[in-house]
Design a protein around this motif. Structure first.
Motif, PDB file in Angstrom:
ATOM      1  N   GLU A 203       0.832  -1.179   0.047  1.00 45.06           N
ATOM      2  CA  GLU A 203      -0.083   0.050   0.048  1.00 45.06           C
ATOM      3  C   GLU A 203       0.746   1.311   0.068  1.00 45.06           C
ATOM      4  O   GLU A 203       1.811   1.216   0.558  1.00 45.06           O
ATOM      5  CB  GLU A 203      -1.025   0.136   1.511  1.00 45.06           C
ATOM      6  CG  GLU A 203      -0.389   0.177   2.466  1.00 45.06           C
ATOM      7  CD  GLU A 203      -1.388   0.810   3.578  1.00 45.06           C
ATOM      8  OE1 GLU A 203      -2.511   0.749   3.454  1.00 45.06           O
ATOM      9  OE2 GLU A 203      -0.778   0.652   4.782  1.00 45.06           O
ATOM     10  N   VAL A 204       0.480   2.223  -0.749  1.00 44.97           N
ATOM     11  CA  VAL A 204       1.012   3.669  -0.799  1.00 44.97           C
ATOM     12  C   VAL A 204      -0.007   4.366   0.406  1.00 44.97           C
ATOM     13  O   VAL A 204      -1.197   4.579  -0.272  1.00 44.97           O
ATOM     14  CB  VAL A 204       1.100   4.179  -2.117  1.00 44.97           C
ATOM     15  CG1 VAL A 204       1.375   5.560  -1.827  1.00 44.97           C
ATOM     16  CG2 VAL A 204       2.054   3.426  -2.969  1.00 44.97           C
ATOM     17  N   ASN A 205       0.299   4.568   1.298  1.00 40.24           N
ATOM     18  CA  ASN A 205      -0.522   5.039   2.410  1.00 40.24           C
ATOM     19  C   ASN A 205      -0.456   6.533   2.832  1.00 40.24           C
ATOM     20  O   ASN A 205       0.558   7.080   3.169  1.00 40.24           O
ATOM     21  CB  ASN A 205      -0.012   4.218   3.948  1.00 40.24           C
ATOM     22  CG  ASN A 205      -1.018   4.320   4.980  1.00 40.24           C
ATOM     23  OD1 ASN A 205      -1.105   5.526   5.384  1.00 40.24           O
ATOM     24  ND2 ASN A 205      -1.463   3.460   5.644  1.00 40.24           N
ATOM     25  N   THR A 206      -1.445   7.174   2.823  1.00 36.96           N
ATOM     26  CA  THR A 206      -1.553   8.654   3.090  1.00 36.96           C
ATOM     27  C   THR A 206      -2.189   9.050   4.464  1.00 36.96           C
ATOM     28  O   THR A 206      -2.625  10.344   4.540  1.00 36.96           O
ATOM     29  CB  THR A 206      -2.434   9.159   1.857  1.00 36.96           C
ATOM     30  OG1 THR A 206      -4.113   8.915   2.275  1.00 36.96           O
ATOM     31  CG2 THR A 206      -2.302   9.012   0.432  1.00 36.96           C
ATOM     32  N   GLY A 207      -2.480   8.018   5.375  1.00 43.56           N
ATOM     33  CA  GLY A 207      -3.090   8.289   6.334  1.00 43.56           C
ATOM     34  C   GLY A 207      -2.353   9.207   7.299  1.00 43.56           C
ATOM     35  O   GLY A 207      -2.950  10.254   8.112  1.00 43.56           O
ATOM     36  N   ALA A 208      -0.903   9.195   7.542  1.00 42.67           N
ATOM     37  CA  ALA A 208      -0.342  10.370   8.326  1.00 42.67           C
ATOM     38  C   ALA A 208      -0.540  11.756   7.736  1.00 42.67           C
ATOM     39  O   ALA A 208      -0.201  12.579   8.462  1.00 42.67           O
ATOM     40  CB  ALA A 208       1.305  10.107   8.212  1.00 42.67           C
ATOM     41  N   ILE A 209      -0.492  11.821   6.377  1.00 41.15           N
ATOM     42  CA  ILE A 209      -0.781  13.196   5.896  1.00 41.15           C
ATOM     43  C   ILE A 209      -1.998  13.730   6.250  1.00 41.15           C
ATOM     44  O   ILE A 209      -2.189  15.026   6.916  1.00 41.15           O
ATOM     45  CB  ILE A 209      -0.742  13.162   4.332  1.00 41.15           C
ATOM     46  CG1 ILE A 209       0.429  12.775   3.835  1.00 41.15           C
ATOM     47  CG2 ILE A 209      -1.249  14.483   3.891  1.00 41.15           C
ATOM     48  CD1 ILE A 209       0.615  12.434   2.395  1.00 41.15           C
ATOM     49  N   SER A 210      -3.269  12.840   6.541  1.00 41.46           N
ATOM     50  CA  SER A 210      -4.267  13.624   6.710  1.00 41.46           C
ATOM     51  C   SER A 210      -4.495  13.918   8.428  1.00 41.46           C
ATOM     52  O   SER A 210      -5.130  14.832   8.902  1.00 41.46           O
ATOM     53  CB  SER A 210      -5.600  12.579   6.816  1.00 41.46           C
ATOM     54  OG  SER A 210      -5.345  11.259   7.653  1.00 41.46           O
ATOM     55  N   TYR A 213       0.967  14.769  10.326  1.00 39.06           N
ATOM     56  CA  TYR A 213       2.302  14.264  10.620  1.00 39.06           C
ATOM     57  C   TYR A 213       3.254  14.505   9.519  1.00 39.06           C
ATOM     58  O   TYR A 213       4.508  14.262   9.488  1.00 39.06           O
ATOM     59  CB  TYR A 213       2.251  12.846  11.184  1.00 39.06           C
ATOM     60  CG  TYR A 213       1.294  12.709  12.430  1.00 39.06           C
ATOM     61  CD1 TYR A 213       1.593  13.522  13.287  1.00 39.06           C
ATOM     62  CD2 TYR A 213       0.651  11.494  12.393  1.00 39.06           C
ATOM     63  CE1 TYR A 213       0.759  13.104  14.628  1.00 39.06           C
ATOM     64  CE2 TYR A 213      -0.309  11.313  13.509  1.00 39.06           C
ATOM     65  CZ  TYR A 213      -0.215  12.122  14.491  1.00 39.06           C
ATOM     66  OH  TYR A 213      -0.994  11.983  15.894  1.00 39.06           O
ATOM     67  N   ARG A 214       2.728  14.073   8.094  1.00 43.55           N
ATOM     68  CA  ARG A 214       3.600  13.753   7.288  1.00 43.55           C
ATOM     69  C   ARG A 214       3.221  14.692   6.010  1.00 43.55           C
ATOM     70  O   ARG A 214       1.875  15.329   6.053  1.00 43.55           O
ATOM     71  CB  ARG A 214       3.739  12.539   6.634  1.00 43.55           C
ATOM     72  CG  ARG A 214       4.562  11.526   7.642  1.00 43.55           C
ATOM     73  CD  ARG A 214       4.406  10.180   7.014  1.00 43.55           C
ATOM     74  NE  ARG A 214       5.309  10.271   5.865  1.00 43.55           N
ATOM     75  CZ  ARG A 214       6.415   9.654   5.848  1.00 43.55           C
ATOM     76  NH1 ARG A 214       7.185   9.376   6.802  1.00 43.55           N
ATOM     77  NH2 ARG A 214       7.160   9.599   4.514  1.00 43.55           N
ATOM     78  N   THR A 215       4.244  15.041   4.993  1.00 45.09           N
ATOM     79  CA  THR A 215       3.669  15.776   3.664  1.00 45.09           C
ATOM     80  C   THR A 215       3.508  14.727   2.584  1.00 45.09           C
ATOM     81  O   THR A 215       3.084  15.432   1.311  1.00 45.09           O
ATOM     82  CB  THR A 215       4.781  16.925   3.279  1.00 45.09           C
ATOM     83  OG1 THR A 215       5.854  16.644   3.255  1.00 45.09           O
ATOM     84  CG2 THR A 215       4.540  17.932   4.454  1.00 45.09           C
ATOM     85  N   LEU A 216       4.027  13.553   2.687  1.00 50.58           N
ATOM     86  CA  LEU A 216       4.076  12.394   1.762  1.00 50.58           C
ATOM     87  C   LEU A 216       3.931  11.227   2.122  1.00 50.58           C
ATOM     88  O   LEU A 216       3.831  11.000   3.318  1.00 50.58           O
ATOM     89  CB  LEU A 216       5.474  12.612   0.907  1.00 50.58           C
ATOM     90  CG  LEU A 216       6.067  13.621   0.205  1.00 50.58           C
ATOM     91  CD1 LEU A 216       7.451  13.577  -0.261  1.00 50.58           C
ATOM     92  CD2 LEU A 216       5.074  13.949  -1.100  1.00 50.58           C
ATOM     93  N   PRO A 217       3.383  10.306   1.308  1.00 55.29           N
ATOM     94  CA  PRO A 217       2.772   9.103   1.951  1.00 55.29           C
ATOM     95  C   PRO A 217       3.772   8.236   2.184  1.00 55.29           C
ATOM     96  O   PRO A 217       4.945   8.258   1.868  1.00 55.29           O
ATOM     97  CB  PRO A 217       1.856   8.576   0.809  1.00 55.29           C
ATOM     98  CG  PRO A 217       2.651   9.009  -0.483  1.00 55.29           C
ATOM     99  CD  PRO A 217       3.029  10.701   0.011  1.00 55.29           C
TER     100      PRO A 217
END
Length: 279
Positions: A203-210, A213-217
């Motif tokens: 998986e390419v996971n975007t959860g930390a962006i929402s 915490y992060r700007t990239l997955p």
């Protein structure tokens, strides 16, 4: 097609009911929605499902009710420390959320679960405790994480590999713990090379962006390039804990993946595996 397979509801640590998730997914134009409640872990009830039978029964009912409107898949996010009965689900996401800490002189900061398990990603403070437990040796910490997780991936072969480099979740919050350290980069790449040929979907996971915490997955771009080199299968997920974030950073992530050279995402559906081409 628009799909998400990493979806949490109130049955674990999500904010919405399954019905609310489904209704929002339909509003956003999703074709497939896969639920992946955190599998039961006997050593930690803080965010896992404790009513698995009820979860399965409700999702079966909702799948029938929404048939023809959206394709509902019933999955689970299994922690590598506690296996689920795989036969009960359409798919499993295999993830690692804990260190097993044994034989170490623990610092005062340590707050272990049952005297043995240390959370990896529940908070930035937990990650700082992990660093303290490993006496500040971040490379040893990363090696412990990747060694056990890759052993699990190769042996268990989950349908989807969850957030491969989860230990970097908080690296954009303060001074980076891992990212930017060439020793860590070499280590992470070595372990990605080790599992890149396994018959799983990454998986390419975007959860930390929402969650800010992060700007990239996940995984990091250098690790995505390794997956591309090996012809690995990937899919895009939002690791969604709140309905409004179901499609978080999807457009941007698809462009990122296309720029790396990926031609398509691998999608699970009730009718089998399909491809969503990125161009």
């Amino acid at each position: 097609m628009l799909a998400n397979y990493h979806t949490h509801s109130k049955y674990c640590d999500g904010k919405n009911t399954p019905r609310e998730m489904i209704d929002t997914a339909i509003e956003k134009g999703f074709d497939v929605l896969g639920f992946s409640g955190h599998g039961y872990t006997a050593f930690d009830f803080s965010y896992c499902m404790t009513e698995t039978d009820k979860y399965l029964a409700e999702l079966e009912k909702l799948r029938d009710e929404y048939r023809g409107k959206i394709d509902i898949l019933i999955g689970v996010e299994e922690d590598m420390r506690y296996f689920v009965d795989r036969s009960r689900y359409d798919y499993i996401i295999g993830s690692s959320h804990y260190f097993v800490i044994e034989g170490r002189n623990l610092p005062p900061s340590a707050t272990l679960i049952g005297g043995k398990y240390q959370h990896i990603d529940s908070s930035f403070q937990c990650m700082k405790e992990c660093v303290d437990i490993f006496d500040g040796d971040t490379v040893a910490l990363a090696k412990s994480y990747y060694e056990s997780f890759c052993d699990y991936i190769l042996a268990r072969k989950p349908d989807i590999v969850g957030h491969f480099d989860l230990i970097t979740k908080f690296d954009e919050m303060e001074a980076p713990i891992f990212l930017g350290d060439p020793r860590y980069t070499r280590l992470a790449e070595k372990y990605m090379e080790r599992v890149a040929d396994v018959d799983c979907i990454f998986e390419v996971n975007t959860g930390a962006i929402s969650r800010g915490y992060r700007t990239l997955p996940y995984p990091a771009q250098n690790l995505l390039h390794i997956l591309k080199k090996h012809g690995a299968k990937i899919t895009l997920t939002s690791d969604c804990h709140a309905a409004e974030n179901l499609d978080c950073f999807y457009t941007e992530s698809k462009k990122l993946l296309s720029d790396i050279g990926f031609e398509y995402l691998t999608l699970l559906t009730s009718d089998g595996v399909k491809k969503e081409y990125l161009k």
